[in-house]
Write an enzyme that holds these catalytic residues in place. Sequence first.
Site, PDB file in Angstrom:
ATOM      1  N   HIS A 291       0.848  -1.194   0.000  1.00  0.00           N
ATOM      2  CA  HIS A 291       0.000   0.000   0.000  1.00  0.00           C
ATOM      3  C   HIS A 291       0.885   1.246   0.000  1.00  0.00           C
ATOM      4  CE1 HIS A 291      -4.259   1.368   1.265  1.00  0.00           C
ATOM      5  NE2 HIS A 291      -3.652   2.360   0.631  1.00  0.00           N
ATOM      6  N   LEU A 292       0.956   1.877  -1.153  1.00  0.00           N
ATOM      7  CA  LEU A 292       1.725   3.108  -1.322  1.00  0.00           C
ATOM      8  C   LEU A 292       1.381   4.120  -0.231  1.00  0.00           C
ATOM      9  CD1 LEU A 292       3.421   5.003  -3.308  1.00  0.00           C
ATOM     10  CD2 LEU A 292       1.187   5.737  -4.132  1.00  0.00           C
ATOM     11  N   HIS A 293       2.376   4.794   0.313  1.00  0.00           N
ATOM     12  CA  HIS A 293       2.156   5.884   1.258  1.00  0.00           C
ATOM     13  C   HIS A 293       3.370   6.798   1.237  1.00  0.00           C
ATOM     14  CE1 HIS A 293       4.036   2.534   3.418  1.00  0.00           C
ATOM     15  NE2 HIS A 293       4.604   3.437   4.217  1.00  0.00           N
ATOM     16  N   ILE A 294       3.133   8.051   1.544  1.00  0.00           N
ATOM     17  CA  ILE A 294       4.193   9.061   1.555  1.00  0.00           C
ATOM     18  C   ILE A 294       4.511   9.412   3.003  1.00  0.00           C
ATOM     19  CG2 ILE A 294       4.847  11.407   0.880  1.00  0.00           C
ATOM     20  CD1 ILE A 294       2.804  11.158  -1.435  1.00  0.00           C
TER      21      ILE A 294
END
Length: 162
Positions: free
Chosen positions: A119-122
Amino acid sequence: MDTLYAPWRIDYILSPKPELKAGLFTRIAQSSDDEANYVLVRERTCFALLNAYPYVGGHLMTVPYKEVSDMNGLTDEELTDLWKLTRRCITALSAVMKPDGFNVGINLGKAAGAGVEEHLHIHVVPRWKGDINFMPVIAGATVLPEALKDIAAKLRAQLTVK
């Protein structure tokens, strides 16, 4: 040598890690308990939350609701929303915590250090002059001068100001 205890970390280290159908950020996205999950703000396509196991106080993440492992899985609109929310969070952190700078980044894949690679996250990490020290490297501990719930409350209030 002095000992610095970081007892909040042991709960995570020792807790059983069950096999779950939904990933961590998907479960948080679907939860209604924003306070317990340190969710700061929810937008149409993404949300922001404090990292429960931060490097420094104020370490937060912006996350799309859609579970994708990289930026190619997002539409242009979703990607734009994610970066706009990241900018809003930096503005809020600047007002609330007054850091001297920020580390902003994405770890894509386990080899790059992604802890939640599905799950992409910044990551948005506020930094202060002189805050880099030996504690995380040598002692495996982070010194946080303020409780996460208190930081979350301040940031939620700031993020309601548009």
